[in-house]
Design a protein around this motif. Structure first.
Motif, mmCIF file in Angstrom:
data_model
loop_
_atom_site.group_PDB
_atom_site.id
_atom_site.type_symbol
_atom_site.label_atom_id
_atom_site.label_comp_id
_atom_site.label_asym_id
_atom_site.label_seq_id
_atom_site.Cartn_x
_atom_site.Cartn_y
_atom_site.Cartn_z
ATOM 1 N N VAL A 116 0.798 -1.071 -0.008
ATOM 2 C CA VAL A 116 -0.113 0.036 -0.048
ATOM 3 C C VAL A 116 1.027 1.214 0.016
ATOM 4 C CG1 VAL A 116 -1.897 1.221 1.421
ATOM 5 C CG2 VAL A 116 -1.678 -1.205 1.257
ATOM 6 N N PRO A 144 -1.999 7.289 -2.615
ATOM 7 C CA PRO A 144 -2.968 6.434 -3.257
ATOM 8 C C PRO A 144 -2.564 6.634 -4.917
ATOM 9 C CG PRO A 144 -3.992 7.427 -1.609
ATOM 10 C CD PRO A 144 -2.828 8.186 -1.633
ATOM 11 N N ALA A 152 -7.249 5.068 -7.391
ATOM 12 C CA ALA A 152 -7.986 4.974 -6.494
ATOM 13 C C ALA A 152 -8.754 6.215 -5.623
ATOM 14 C CB ALA A 152 -7.050 4.743 -4.888
ATOM 15 N N ASP A 154 -4.884 -3.573 -7.313
ATOM 16 C CA ASP A 154 -4.808 -2.514 -6.156
ATOM 17 C C ASP A 154 -6.178 -1.713 -6.029
ATOM 18 O OD1 ASP A 154 -2.163 -2.757 -5.790
ATOM 19 O OD2 ASP A 154 -1.571 -0.914 -6.968
ATOM 20 N N THR A 207 -7.977 -2.265 -2.376
ATOM 21 C CA THR A 207 -8.407 -1.071 -1.738
ATOM 22 C C THR A 207 -9.931 -1.097 -1.439
ATOM 23 O OG1 THR A 207 -6.404 0.094 -2.526
ATOM 24 C CG2 THR A 207 -8.243 1.518 -1.834
ATOM 25 N N ALA A 229 -5.616 2.962 3.015
ATOM 26 C CA ALA A 229 -5.807 3.984 1.949
ATOM 27 C C ALA A 229 -6.827 5.176 2.089
ATOM 28 C CB ALA A 229 -5.793 2.968 0.736
ATOM 29 N N ALA A 286 -6.696 8.567 0.119
ATOM 30 C CA ALA A 286 -7.389 8.583 -1.342
ATOM 31 C C ALA A 286 -8.863 9.578 -1.192
ATOM 32 C CB ALA A 286 -7.827 7.324 -1.599
#
Length: 509
Positions: A3, A7, A11, A320, A324, A498, A501
């Motif tokens: 990660v 981001p 994302a 990803d 996420t 995350a 983002a």
């Protein structure tokens, strides 16, 4: 999954669209719960069961009319843009929307004509509600084409990465109007006898303005992004139509089976158990729709970006996005599922004593299955965006067979609980099968750092902690400790989750 502290752009875009969609979905889910409460309290258990059976038939017919286009009208516009064939977008929209319009009108006529037979089949021993049940079904039949076209038009706007029309028109305007109109019908029933057809009209009428506004929104998007230059050749349009329906055809059957998986249990409870157990089951399972709205809120934002990544074989970006988004989905839905179980005796009592007496085990079974389903992420959509719509069809048909077989076996003996067991087993099957397939065929899976962090945090704060404290503090005071602990944990785990983002991209400001 590694990660990143910053981001990726995909994302960030998914986060912005997903946040707005989740907010709209929360509103739609909340208004849906209130609408269910008004119907249950105003109509009584038997007529409420007939209302829920009628709306289930309406949604099933609308799902059939859409012919799988909720996937095709996102997959193909995204793919055409990603592969430099944007001049085919107009042909793509006509290919997807025209059959929906024609079939929805035909199915509306069929629903009108078969309404008496459906009413007699689902009413069972409650023969005195057949006339009202028939009238309610016919009211809904009038609005069936509008429901199908609304969903298809808004799906097409999401193919342009535009989430605002879906959020504003479906989540806010439609659900808000339903709440207002059903509320008016409920207030009116305080002075006059409650009428099932009147509630059906109040529930379905918002589709008229929303369909018109959805068509306008799509027209604006198409005009704004309409490519200039050489128009599409006839051979290209024919090839696109073949490719579109080769992809969408299996999904058309799968989408109907998926809707049947979600709605046929209410009809089966009405037929095999009676209208009162059907009402109990519909009320106790209403939270599932709320969870599904949250799933849609995230997956609809991720879907076009995932389709674009897979179209150019960018598996790293696709993985990803999938991991996420699953972390976000677990972070949002697992606390809701666990709280629904924890407070089931309290919120079910708001609908009436019978709902509380019979609905608690139904809630527990369905919520446990939803933990498994949301833990797999939007795996059904990922499989479709990878082009495996035929696999998707097989999975949904297997799950539908499981729920029908278990419902027929268990509903006569256990009523609403039997239907809950059938649906729970089907949900587990319908998520684990595509999870295995996505992992083997595309190398994708949802179990990244964010998913694990969100699951652990939710279970500790809303699973273990409240039940450990409830004997001492009571249910309400247990939340005074659980909620701050969850918020603090979310902040501490913001990097693996995350959550950056969702912050504004300062480099673009």
């Amino acid at each position: 999954m590694a990660v990143l502290d910053r981001p990726a752009a995909g994302a960030r875009g998914a986060a912005r669209g997903g946040l707005a969609n989740m907010a709209g979905s929360a509103l739609a889910g909340g208004t849906g719960v209130v609408v269910t409460w008004v119907v249950a309290r105003s109509l009584g258990a038997e007529q409420a069961g007939a209302f829920f059976a009628a709306t289930a038939a309406f949604v099933l017919a609308g799902g059939l009319a859409k012919l799988g286009t909720p996937t095709g009208l996102v997959y193909w516009p995204a793919r055409l843009r990603a592969t430099g064939r944007a001049h085919l977008l107009g042909a793509c929209l006509r290919t997807g929307l025209t059959p929906v319009m024609v079939l929805s009108v035909a199915l509306a006529v069929a629903l009108w004509l078969t309404a008496p037979a459906i009413a007699r089949m689902t009413a069972g021993e409650a023969g005195h509600v057949v006339a009202a049940h028939t009238a309610g079904l016919r009211v809904l039949a009038v609005f069936l084409p509008l429901q199908a076209m609304t969903d298809a038009l808004l799906t097409a706007t999401r193919g342009y990465r535009a989430m605002r029309p879906t959020v504003m028109l479906d989540r806010v305007v439609r659900s808000g109007l339903q709440l207002v109109l059903v509320g008016i019908a409920g207030v009116t029933s305080l002075w006059t006898a409650a009428s099932l057809p009147a509630f059906a009209l109040a529930w379905a009428a918002p589709y008229l303005p929303v369909t018109i506004l959805s068509a306008y929104a799509l027209r604006r998007l198409y005009r704004k992004t309409e490519p200039t230059g050489v128009p599409a050749r006839r051979a290209e349009r024919r090839a696109l139509r073949r490719e579109f329906w080769r992809f969408t055809g299996p999904r058309a059957i799968a989408s109907v089976a998926q809707l049947a998986l979600q709605r046929i249990d209410v009809l089966l409870v009405a037929v095999l158990g009676g209208l009162v157990p059907a009402a109990v089951y519909a009320v106790a399972g209403r939270f599932v729709v709320l969870i599904q709205f949250a799933n849609q809120g995230i997956s609809q934002s991720v879907q076009p970006r995932l389709a674009e990544a897979l179209a150019v074989d960018d598996r790293r970006t696709a993985n990803d996005l999938y991991r996420t988004a699953t972390g976000w989905l677990v972070l949002v839905t697992w606390p809701v599922n666990l709280l629904v179980i924890f407070f089931a005796p309290v919120w079910l009592r708001l609908f009436g004593d019978r709902y509380a007496a019979e609905g608690v085990p139904v809630v527990a079974v369905l919520a446990a299955a939803m933990l498994v389903a949301t833990g797999c992420g939007m795996v059904d959509m990922v499989l479709a965006m990878a082009g495996r719509t035929s696999w998707n069809l097989v999975n949904v048909l297997v799950a539908l067979a499981v729920t029908v077989a278990l419902d027929v076996l268990l509903i006569p003996r256990f009523g609403a609980l039997g239907a809950a067991i059938g649906l729970a087993c089907a949900m587990v099957v319908n998520n684990l099968l595509p999870l295995i397939q996505v992992g083997r065929s595309a190398g994708l899976h949802p179990f990244g750092r964010g998913t694990r962090a969100a699951a652990l945090l939710s279970v500790v704060c809303f699973g273990a902690l409240p039940w450990a404290l409830v004997a001492v503090t009571g249910r309400a005071l247990a939340m005074v400790i659980a909620v701050p602990a969850f918020l603090a944990g979310t902040w501490l785990l913001r990097v693996p989750l995350a959550l950056d983002a969702f912050r504004p991209n300062r480099s673009n400001s």
